[in-house]
Design an enzyme around this catalytic site. Structure first.
Site, PDB file in Angstrom:
ATOM      1  N   SER A 138      -2.470  -1.844   2.812  1.00 34.12           N
ATOM      2  CA  SER A 138      -1.520  -0.754   3.043  1.00 34.12           C
ATOM      3  C   SER A 138      -1.455   0.263   1.910  1.00 34.12           C
ATOM      4  O   SER A 138      -0.955   1.361   2.103  1.00 34.12           O
ATOM      5  CB  SER A 138      -0.130  -1.326   3.278  1.00 34.12           C
ATOM      6  OG  SER A 138       0.313  -1.982   2.105  1.00 34.12           O
ATOM      7  N   LYS A 188       6.539  -3.255  12.551  1.00 33.65           N
ATOM      8  CA  LYS A 188       5.891  -1.990  12.175  1.00 33.65           C
ATOM      9  C   LYS A 188       5.535  -1.227  13.449  1.00 33.65           C
ATOM     10  O   LYS A 188       6.425  -0.735  14.128  1.00 33.65           O
ATOM     11  CB  LYS A 188       4.717  -2.266  11.234  1.00 33.65           C
ATOM     12  CG  LYS A 188       5.239  -2.707   9.856  1.00 33.65           C
ATOM     13  CD  LYS A 188       4.176  -3.132   8.870  1.00 33.65           C
ATOM     14  CE  LYS A 188       4.839  -3.546   7.554  1.00 33.65           C
ATOM     15  NZ  LYS A 188       4.119  -4.579   6.831  1.00 33.65           N
ATOM     16  N   HIS A 216      -0.717  -3.940   9.448  1.00 37.23           N
ATOM     17  CA  HIS A 216      -0.970  -2.491   9.480  1.00 37.23           C
ATOM     18  C   HIS A 216      -2.096  -2.141  10.453  1.00 37.23           C
ATOM     19  O   HIS A 216      -2.833  -1.178  10.229  1.00 37.23           O
ATOM     20  CB  HIS A 216      -1.282  -1.976   8.076  1.00 37.23           C
ATOM     21  CG  HIS A 216      -0.085  -2.003   7.174  1.00 37.23           C
ATOM     22  ND1 HIS A 216       0.844  -0.988   7.145  1.00 37.23           N
ATOM     23  CD2 HIS A 216       0.359  -2.951   6.325  1.00 37.23           C
ATOM     24  CE1 HIS A 216       1.798  -1.293   6.282  1.00 37.23           C
ATOM     25  NE2 HIS A 216       1.534  -2.486   5.776  1.00 37.23           N
TER      26      HIS A 216
HETATM   27  C1  PLP Z   1       4.770  -5.784   6.102  1.00 32.84           C
HETATM   28  C2  PLP Z   1       3.749  -6.841   5.884  1.00 32.84           C
HETATM   29  C3  PLP Z   1       4.079  -8.197   6.011  1.00 32.84           C
HETATM   30  C4  PLP Z   1       5.492  -8.663   6.261  1.00 32.84           C
HETATM   31  O1  PLP Z   1       5.886  -8.331   7.552  1.00 32.84           O
HETATM   32  P1  PLP Z   1       7.407  -8.614   7.988  1.00 32.84           P
HETATM   33  O2  PLP Z   1       7.351  -8.854   9.450  1.00 32.84           O
HETATM   34  O3  PLP Z   1       8.169  -7.408   7.603  1.00 32.84           O
HETATM   35  O4  PLP Z   1       7.859  -9.820   7.239  1.00 32.84           O
HETATM   36  C5  PLP Z   1       3.074  -9.132   5.886  1.00 32.84           C
HETATM   37  N1  PLP Z   1       1.794  -8.763   5.629  1.00 32.84           N
HETATM   38  C6  PLP Z   1       1.442  -7.459   5.477  1.00 32.84           C
HETATM   39  C7  PLP Z   1       0.021  -7.100   5.217  1.00 32.84           C
HETATM   40  C8  PLP Z   1       2.417  -6.462   5.588  1.00 32.84           C
HETATM   41  O5  PLP Z   1       2.080  -5.195   5.419  1.00 32.84           O
END
Ligand code: PLP
Length: 400
Positions: A186, A245, A214
């Site tokens: 990210s 997301k 992502h």
């Molecule tokens: C945002 C993210 C997470 C965590 O996701 P949540 O559902 O908010 O706990 C895990 N791995 C990656 C690569 C992320 O970008």
């Protein structure tokens, strides 16, 4: 208060002050509106939002909110139970099935967050006889999950296939080996080289796990993820991802893969066994989102059009970006105070952005990170680009 106690609190205060002095303190930005392409901050300013993981623009959408209300009306507010006691409803099973179908896997298990999915995936499946081979820049939740597991740990230099091969050779005497990588990283929008990773895994008899936080919903030609982007659907053993997301933006996570894996996680994965079930409102809305994404690539297509447009125009203006195709666009400013000043000026110009500098990114690599969304209109992106041009000119940052 006892001396010991007051030492504890004054020590905390000193550490907090130090974070502020070092510029590492993270204040919360308070929104007074829904999430979206445009948001209102608590000081009443309207801002174009360029820093949410709202890739498909679903977080503030009326039809998604309505789907969550419908699910609440049907299934209630919550379950007051973990999944296996009395916390599983038809909507949870339907969502697990829909995710499996979307990703091309056999079965899926839901969690309250992807952080939990990653935290609970390794320990039930691997022990001291096994090896986990992990990209050096993998997400914090993967690192934590690996720490909770007794398997031997091998780390390969970020995105470096030669080093990955070296680590596979170093792990040769281990019983089971698994390569673990973020599908997309990210900070830079770097897409993992899954075609090469799968080839190496086949050569060395290793499993492959990807974290698709992502990627799920928009990478690949029908949005299934990085495995579709690299044409290795069906060749990934374990996929973790988030519902927080692109896939709606509330919260919730999942692990998906072969049925034996998912069945074992249901028996042994601690965040699943000892934490409450995903709220039915989120399960229902996520199900509606997946139905929509399975029937049309419209949002995914719009996101990629917006991304291509923004990447082209921001370079034309005279900024340096990390090349790529992902909606994460790092606009490189290199110098930390400049990145801070730039983000502050953009805020005054009505654009919400986040600046990143050391130690979040390497020294001398300070940047603002832009994240495109399908919800951005062309007019909004033009406004953002004009603000970039103005702030860039004021601070003397343009190459042209
Ligand atoms: C945002 C993210 C997470 C965590 O996701 P949540 O559902 O908010 O706990 C895990 N791995 C990656 C690569 C992320 O970008």
């Amino acid at each position: 208060m006892s001396d010991q106690k007051s030492n504890f609190y004054s020590g905390l205060q000193q550490n907090l002050d130090q974070l502020r002095e070092q510029g590492l303190y993270k204040p919360e930005r308070v929104l007074a509106s829904r999430q979206g392409a445009e948001v209102v901050s608590d000081d009443g300013r309207t801002l174009i939002n360029m820093c949410a993981n709202n890739y498909l623009g679903l977080s503030g959408q009326e039809w998604v909110a309505q789907a969550s209300i419908d699910a609440t009306n049907k299934y209630g507010y919550g379950l007051s139970s973990v999944r296996f006691i009395c916390g599983t409803q038809t909507v949870h099973k339907q969502l697990e099935q829909a995710i499996s179908q979307f990703l091309g896997t056999e079965d899926t298990i839901l969690y309250a967050a992807a952080f939990d999915a990653n935290g609970g995936v390794f320990e039930p499946l691997f022990d001291e006889n096994d090896a986990i081979i992990s990209d050096a820049l993998n997400h914090a939740s993967i690192i934590d999950g690996i720490r909770l597991c007794k398997a031997a740990r091998f780390r390969y230099a970020h995105n470096d296939m030669a080093d990955l091969e070296k680590q596979l050779q170093a792990a040769a005497d281990k019983r089971h080996k698994i390569i673990v990588t973020d599908g997309v990283f990210s900070m830079d929008g770097t897409i993992a080289q899954l075609d090469k990773i799968v080839a190496l895994a086949e050569q060395y008899g290793a499993l492959v796990m990807i974290d698709e936080c992502h990627a799920s919903g928009f990478m690949g030609k029908t949005g299934r993820g990085t495995h579709e982007h690299h044409n290795v659907v069906g060749k990934i053993d374990i996929i973790t991802g988030t519902l927080g997301k692109a896939l709606g933006g509330a919260m919730g996570g999942f692990t998906s893969g072969r049925k034996e894996v998912i069945e074992m996680l249901r028996q042994k994965s601690r965040p699943y066994l000892f934490s409450n079930t995903l709220a039915p409102s989120i399960a229902g809305a996520s199900l509606t989102v997946l139905e929509r994404l399975s029937s049309s690539t419209e949002l995914r297509d719009r996101l990629h059009e917006n991304t291509a447009y923004f990447r082209k125009e921001i370079e034309r203006i005279g900024f340096t970006i990390k090349p790529g195709t992902h909606p994460v666009v790092p606009v490189m400013l290199f110098d930390a105070p400049v990145a801070q000043k730039f983000a502050a000026r953009m805020y005054e110009l009505g654009v919400l952005l986040s600046g990143f500098f050391y130690p979040v990114v390497p020294m001398g690599q300070a940047r603002v990170r832009v994240q495109l969304s399908a919800a951005h209109t062309r007019e909004q992106l033009e406004t953002v680009l004009r603000a970039f041009e103005q702030a860039g000119r004021e601070l003397g940052l343009l190459k042209n």
